[in-house]
Design an enzyme around this catalytic site. Sequence first.
Site, PDB file in Angstrom:
ATOM      1  N   TYR A 168      95.150  78.742  16.118  1.00 43.82           N
ATOM      2  CA  TYR A 168      96.222  79.720  15.890  1.00 43.82           C
ATOM      3  C   TYR A 168      97.331  79.024  15.109  1.00 43.82           C
ATOM      4  CZ  TYR A 168     100.119  82.938  16.787  1.00 43.82           C
ATOM      5  OH  TYR A 168     101.180  83.797  16.650  1.00 43.82           O
ATOM      6  N   ASP A 263      98.752  71.295  11.863  1.00 42.51           N
ATOM      7  CA  ASP A 263      99.701  72.178  12.524  1.00 42.51           C
ATOM      8  C   ASP A 263      99.956  71.596  13.904  1.00 42.51           C
ATOM      9  OD1 ASP A 263     101.133  74.084  13.820  1.00 42.51           O
ATOM     10  OD2 ASP A 263      99.736  75.741  13.440  1.00 42.51           O
ATOM     11  N   LYS A 291     108.075  74.590  18.760  1.00 45.58           N
ATOM     12  CA  LYS A 291     108.082  74.431  20.215  1.00 45.58           C
ATOM     13  C   LYS A 291     108.987  73.276  20.701  1.00 45.58           C
ATOM     14  CE  LYS A 291     104.175  77.340  20.899  1.00 45.58           C
ATOM     15  NZ  LYS A 291     103.033  77.522  20.004  1.00 45.58           N
TER      16      LYS A 291
HETATM   17  C1  LIG Z   1     102.962  78.536  18.799  1.00 49.41           C
HETATM   18  C2  LIG Z   1     102.235  78.108  17.586  1.00 49.41           C
HETATM   19  C3  LIG Z   1     102.556  78.601  16.313  1.00 49.41           C
HETATM   20  C4  LIG Z   1     103.560  79.688  16.100  1.00 49.41           C
HETATM   21  O1  LIG Z   1     104.846  79.308  16.487  1.00 49.41           O
HETATM   22  P1  LIG Z   1     105.940  80.440  16.809  1.00 49.41           P
HETATM   23  O2  LIG Z   1     107.163  79.668  17.104  1.00 49.41           O
HETATM   24  O3  LIG Z   1     105.394  81.227  17.953  1.00 49.41           O
HETATM   25  O4  LIG Z   1     106.070  81.275  15.577  1.00 49.41           O
HETATM   26  C5  LIG Z   1     101.907  78.061  15.224  1.00 49.41           C
HETATM   27  N1  LIG Z   1     100.979  77.108  15.368  1.00 49.41           N
HETATM   28  C6  LIG Z   1     100.629  76.619  16.567  1.00 49.41           C
HETATM   29  C7  LIG Z   1      99.633  75.524  16.659  1.00 49.41           C
HETATM   30  C8  LIG Z   1     101.241  77.118  17.718  1.00 49.41           C
HETATM   31  O5  LIG Z   1     100.871  76.656  18.909  1.00 49.41           O
END
Ligand SMILES: *Cc1c(COP(=O)(O)O)cnc(C)c1O
Length: 454
Positions: A168, A263, A291
């Site tokens: 994701y 990511d 995060k």
């Molecule tokens: C949570 C997450 C996102 C998206 O971040 P948001 O702050 O919710 O927009 C993107 N990539 C990864 C790996 C994530 O865990």
Amino acid sequence: MLDSIKKMFSGNEEEVRVAGSKADISREKSAILFEKAKKYFPGGVNSPVRAFKSVYGTPLFIEKGNGCFLWDADGNQFIDFCCSWGPLILGHNHPKIREAVISTLQHGLSFGAPTALENELAELILKNNKYIQKLRFVSSGTEAVMSAIRLARGYTKRDKIIKFEGCYHGHSDSLLVKAGSGLVTFGETSSLGVPKAFADETVVIGLNDKEALERAFAEFKEEIAAVIIEGIPANNGLLMQNKEYIEFLRKITSDHGSLLIFDEVITGFRLGFEGAAAYYDVHPDIITYGKIIGGGMPVGAYGSSEEIMGYISPDGGVYQAGTLSGNPVAMAAGIAQLSELNKPGFYKELNKKAAEFSASIQRYASAKNYKVRVFNVGSIFWIAFTDKDNIQAASDIEAESMDKYKVMHRELLNRGVYLGPSGYEVGFVSAAHSKIELEKAKRAIFESLDVVFK
Ligand SMILES: *Cc1c(COP(=O)(O)O)cnc(C)c1O
């Protein structure tokens, strides 16, 4: 209590109760708030997973958090392993973060102009991270990844990206794409409203499958701007990848003039201060953060070499901006949190605690012959209802196993333990989880597993 509400959280027809199952905690106030919220927000929430669609009952409305605890509107107390989906690595309401936020906001909330706090957070990150030389702050993980993709496309002058099924990357158009049918596939959009033209630029393949990636590169050679992977995929179960596979990603992208994007919105500052890049000792071209970086405030970032970051405006031609980017209050929270994480021994202690916690749940389940595997890396854990010792791709997860998670989730809430409301979500141990609370949580998990396997 309103009859309709009562029915909503006690009258779940398919719900099977067995001996040992604990009576439901009161959720009356949460249920009333949820009824109201449904009038205001689609599904009653501002982010879909919060709606508890994959578990029993209605969402708990949270009133406050402190340390490893959460309290809901009905006054129920929980040991929290969701930790706001990862940001709260120091637990809730950490005094240092709270004080930094309060003292910063005395001077105003936003200026839309540079502040010294941005320098301070950037310096703290860059001085302790050998994988990036420059970065740009944004306000969410989605924004960080979306910008990183644009940067990769702008730098390589190519359009296609490769992503993996089971990773994701936020909700930007290019990334709301899932695998289609066929061997090397253009993706199919995974949301209404994403133009097919976007999906045509995103190739989606399975994780841990070298051949699929080789085929994709053979087919699209000079068109691929970047391969993007989660540091360690942790949004669809915890899909541990072999170091050798990550090294292969590094090599095949370099060989083809494509960029490798990690990511690290979850893994950044989670596996260690330098995240998954250091965990594998693989140097990606661009890294995204979110995060943890904001200490609970909305912050994201993407970083790379000086050369690649030179493509970002106003230095270069890749446009990216933000009214609230580098927000001073958010920066202060990030500085306070990352300063704690940067102290010697922080990760060693946290990761040890999480490893012991995970191992003892595994020991209990194994002794009882329960079909359970507890996967763990750093302070991330995932309780999977499977007998496979390795789950490395989304396709390895059995969808039926989620029914068991649902029962466990309910039993845990009724025993004062809060896990994310979906079996595909990982749990997080924070520095605020003390030995005593982890013992209590373990006992609750053991009892809940007993109910699941009755
Ligand atoms: C949570 C997450 C996102 C998206 O971040 P948001 O702050 O919710 O927009 C993107 N990539 C990864 C790996 C994530 O865990």
